[in-house]
Write a protein that holds these residues in place. Structure first.
Motif, PDB file in Angstrom:
ATOM      1  N   PHE A 192       0.814  -1.218   0.000  1.00  0.00           N
ATOM      2  CA  PHE A 192       0.000   0.000   0.000  1.00  0.00           C
ATOM      3  C   PHE A 192       0.853   1.277   0.000  1.00  0.00           C
ATOM      4  CE2 PHE A 192      -3.179  -3.022   1.649  1.00  0.00           C
ATOM      5  CZ  PHE A 192      -4.207  -2.746   0.767  1.00  0.00           C
ATOM      6  N   SER A 233       2.024   2.962  -3.779  1.00  0.00           N
ATOM      7  CA  SER A 233       1.444   4.296  -3.921  1.00  0.00           C
ATOM      8  C   SER A 233       2.527   5.313  -4.264  1.00  0.00           C
ATOM      9  CB  SER A 233       0.725   4.702  -2.628  1.00  0.00           C
ATOM     10  OG  SER A 233      -0.371   3.847  -2.364  1.00  0.00           O
ATOM     11  N   LYS A 284      -0.893  12.428  -8.784  1.00  0.00           N
ATOM     12  CA  LYS A 284      -2.185  11.969  -8.282  1.00  0.00           C
ATOM     13  C   LYS A 284      -2.981  11.222  -9.341  1.00  0.00           C
ATOM     14  CE  LYS A 284      -2.648  15.597  -4.777  1.00  0.00           C
ATOM     15  NZ  LYS A 284      -3.471  16.744  -4.302  1.00  0.00           N
ATOM     16  N   PHE A 292      -1.670   7.753  -9.550  1.00  0.00           N
ATOM     17  CA  PHE A 292      -2.074   7.074  -8.308  1.00  0.00           C
ATOM     18  C   PHE A 292      -3.493   6.529  -8.445  1.00  0.00           C
ATOM     19  CE2 PHE A 292      -4.304   7.227  -4.262  1.00  0.00           C
ATOM     20  CZ  PHE A 292      -3.447   6.581  -3.393  1.00  0.00           C
ATOM     21  N   LYS A 293      -4.394   7.383  -8.920  1.00  0.00           N
ATOM     22  CA  LYS A 293      -5.793   6.975  -9.074  1.00  0.00           C
ATOM     23  C   LYS A 293      -5.940   5.908 -10.147  1.00  0.00           C
ATOM     24  CE  LYS A 293     -10.411   8.858  -9.896  1.00  0.00           C
ATOM     25  NZ  LYS A 293     -11.207  10.081 -10.193  1.00  0.00           N
ATOM     26  N   TRP A 352      -4.593   2.365  -8.736  1.00  0.00           N
ATOM     27  CA  TRP A 352      -5.403   1.692  -7.725  1.00  0.00           C
ATOM     28  C   TRP A 352      -6.810   1.365  -8.199  1.00  0.00           C
ATOM     29  CZ3 TRP A 352      -3.198  -0.828  -4.109  1.00  0.00           C
ATOM     30  CH2 TRP A 352      -1.990  -0.404  -3.567  1.00  0.00           C
TER      31      TRP A 352
END
Length: 407
Positions: free
Chosen positions: A232, A236, A245, A248-249, A252
Motif C-alpha cells: 500500500f 502508492s 495523483k 495514483f488513481k 489503484w
C-alpha cells in the motif's frame, strides 16, 4: 460460485497438499517422538532427487532464456530503463524487509538445534570471490556448491548461442528442449514434496520437540505485515512517481483484477494476461507494456525479494549466527537480486534461490533447505501478489521515464 471454488482448489492444490503433508508429519512427530526416525529416509530421497535435478534445470533454463532474447536497437533505451526500475524496486523491497526483521527480530523464537556450518575454504578476499564466481574445472560446475558459477556459465552459454545466429539454432533448440524436459522433471519430483517434507517435519518435531511448531509463526507475521505495508505505501509512492495523483488513481482503480488473479493462481506467469489488460486500461503504451510485463513476470519479483531476506535472516537465527554485519547484509542484497532473476519462469523456482543463499553462506544444505522451502510455501500467496502487481507499477514508471507518459 462453483467455478470459483474449483479454480481456487486447482490453483492452491499443490500448496494445500504440501501443508497437509507438513501437518500430518507434525502430528506423527508429536505422537511417536523419536520413533519417526524410521520414515526419515523418505525425506532424504525427496531432497536427493531435488539436489540432482536442480543443476541441469538451472543450466537449461537460463541458457534457453538468454538464447531466445531478441536484439533490436530500438528497444535498447527502453530495456535499460526497465532493468534500472526492476533493480531499484527489488532492492527497495529487500531493504524494507531488512528494516522489518530488525524492528521485529525473530531470533528469540528460534528453537532449532544448532548444526555446524559446512566448511568454507580460507583465503584472501580475491580468492574467495574467484571461487564464488567461477570453477577451475567443468565438472565442478555440476556441484550445488558452485551455484553462482553455474549461473554465470549458463548466462554465457546462452549469450554465445544468441551471438551464433543461424549457426547456433540447433544448439538453441537443444537448450529449449532441455529446458522443457527439466521443468517437467521438477514437476514430477515436486509431487513427492508432501511426503518428503512431511517426513522431514515429522523428524524435526519428533527429535527436537513440539516447540518447533511455533517457530514459523513470528517470521510469517513479520513477513505478511511488511508485505502489506510495502504493497500500500510503496506502490502508492511508485504510482505518484510515475505521474502524480492521476497515476495514483489510475493504478489503484485498475489493479484489482491482477491482484485477485495473483492471489487466486499463486503464479506471476498466470497473471500476465490480467496485467496486460490492466496496463492497457491504464493507458500504458503497447510497446512498453508488451515488453515490461512479460519480462517482469520472470525477472522482477518484489515479493520474492522480501521472502529471500526473510529466509536468510531466519536461517542465520536458526544456526545462531549474527546478521548485523554490513558485508553480510550487502551479500544478502546481492543474493536477493539474483534470486529474483533466477526463480522466474521455473516451477518452484524459489527453491533454486534458497539453494544459492544456503551455498553462499555455507549453511548445511540438508538441514537448511527444507526449512527454507517450508517457509517459502507459507509466504507464497502474498509474495505472488507483490510480484505480479510490481510488474504493472514498474511498467507505469518505465512508461513515464522513457515516453514521458502523463495520465
Amino acid at each position: 460460485m462453483e467455478v470459483n471454488k474449483i479454480n481456487f482448489l486447482q490453483s492452491y492444490s499443490s500448496i494445500l497438499w504440501l501443508l497437509g503433508g507438513i501437518i500430518i508429519g507434525s502430528v506423527f512427530g508429536l505422537v511417536f517422538g523419536e520413533d519417526v526416525l524410521i520414515i526419515k529416509p523418505l525425506g532424504d530421497i525427496f531432497l536427493n532427487l531435488l539436489f540432482t535435478a536442480i543443476i541441469p534445470l538451472i543450466f537449461f533454463t537460463i541458457g534457453s532464456s538468454v538464447a531466445n532474447l531478441e536484439r533490436t536497437e530500438k528497444l535498447g533505451k527502453l530495456f535499460v530503463i526497465m532493468l534500472l526500475v526492476f533493480l531499484a524496486t527489488i532492492l527497495i523491497s529487500a531493504i524494507v524487509m531488512i528494516c522489518a526483521v530488525y524492528l521485529f527480530p525473530i531470533h528469540e523464537d528460534i528453537a532449532i538445534a544448532k548444526v555446524p556450518f559446512e566448511e568454507v575454504a580460507s583465503g584472501s578476499a580475491g580468492d574467495q570471490i574467484a571461487k564464488l564466481l567461477t570453477a577451475n574445472d567443468f565438472f565442478e560446475l555440476l556441484s550445488r556448491k558452485s551455484m553462482l558459477a553455474l549461473i554465470i556459465f549458463s548466462f554465457l552459454v546462452g549469450f554465445a548461442t544468441l551471438q551464433s545466429g543461424e549457426k547456433g539454432n540447433a544448439f538453441k533448440s537443444f537448450l529449449d528442449s532441455g529446458n522443457e524436459v527439466m521443468k517437467q522433471l521438477l514437476n514430477i519430483i515436486m509431487k513427492l514434496a508432501p511426503i518428503g517434507l512431511g517426513a522431514y517435519f515429522a523428524y524435526q518435531v519428533g527429535v527436537f520437540g513440539p516447540q518447533l511448531l511455533g517457530v514459523y509463526a513470528k517470521p510469517m507475521a513479520v513477513y505478511y505485515a511488511a508485505c502489506i505495508f510495502y504493497f500500500f505505501v510503496f506502490f502508492s509512492l511508485y504510482a505518484l512517481t510515475a505521474g502524480g495523483k492521476r497515476a495514483f488513481k489510475v493504478f489503484w482503480s485498475n489493479n484489482i483484477m491482477p491482484s485477485l488473479t495473483a492471489v487466486g493462481t499463486c503464479s506471476s506467469i498466470a497473471t500476465i494476461p490480467a496485467n496486460l489488460a490492466a496496463a492497457e486500461k491504464m493507458g500504458i503504451p503497447a510497446h512498453v507494456r508488451n515488453l515490461v510485463i512479460p519480462l517482469g513476470a520472470p525477472l522482477h519479483k518484489d515479493g520474492s525479494s522480501m521472502s529471500s531476506i526473510l529466509k536468510i535472516t531466519f536461517l542465520f537465527a536458526m544456526f545462531g549466527k549474527d546478521f548485523s554485519d554490513p558485508m553480510t547484509i550487502l551479500l544478502a542484497l546481492g543474493i536477493t537480486v539474483i534470486v529474483s532473476i533466477v526463480e522466474g519462469g521455473i516451477p518452484n523456482g524459489g527453491y533454486i534461490g534458497e539453494i544459492l543463499a544456503i551455498t553462499v553462506y555455507g549453511f548445511p544444505m540438508e538441514q537448511a533447505l527444507p526449512v527454507a522451502m517450508i517457509l517459502g510455501t507459507l509466504v507464497d500467496p502474498i509474495a505472488t501478489l507483490l510480484n505480479a502487481n510490481g510488474d504493472v507499477i514498474s511498467s507505469m514508471m518505465v512508461s513515464r521515464f522513457s515516453e514521458k507518459t502523463k495520465w
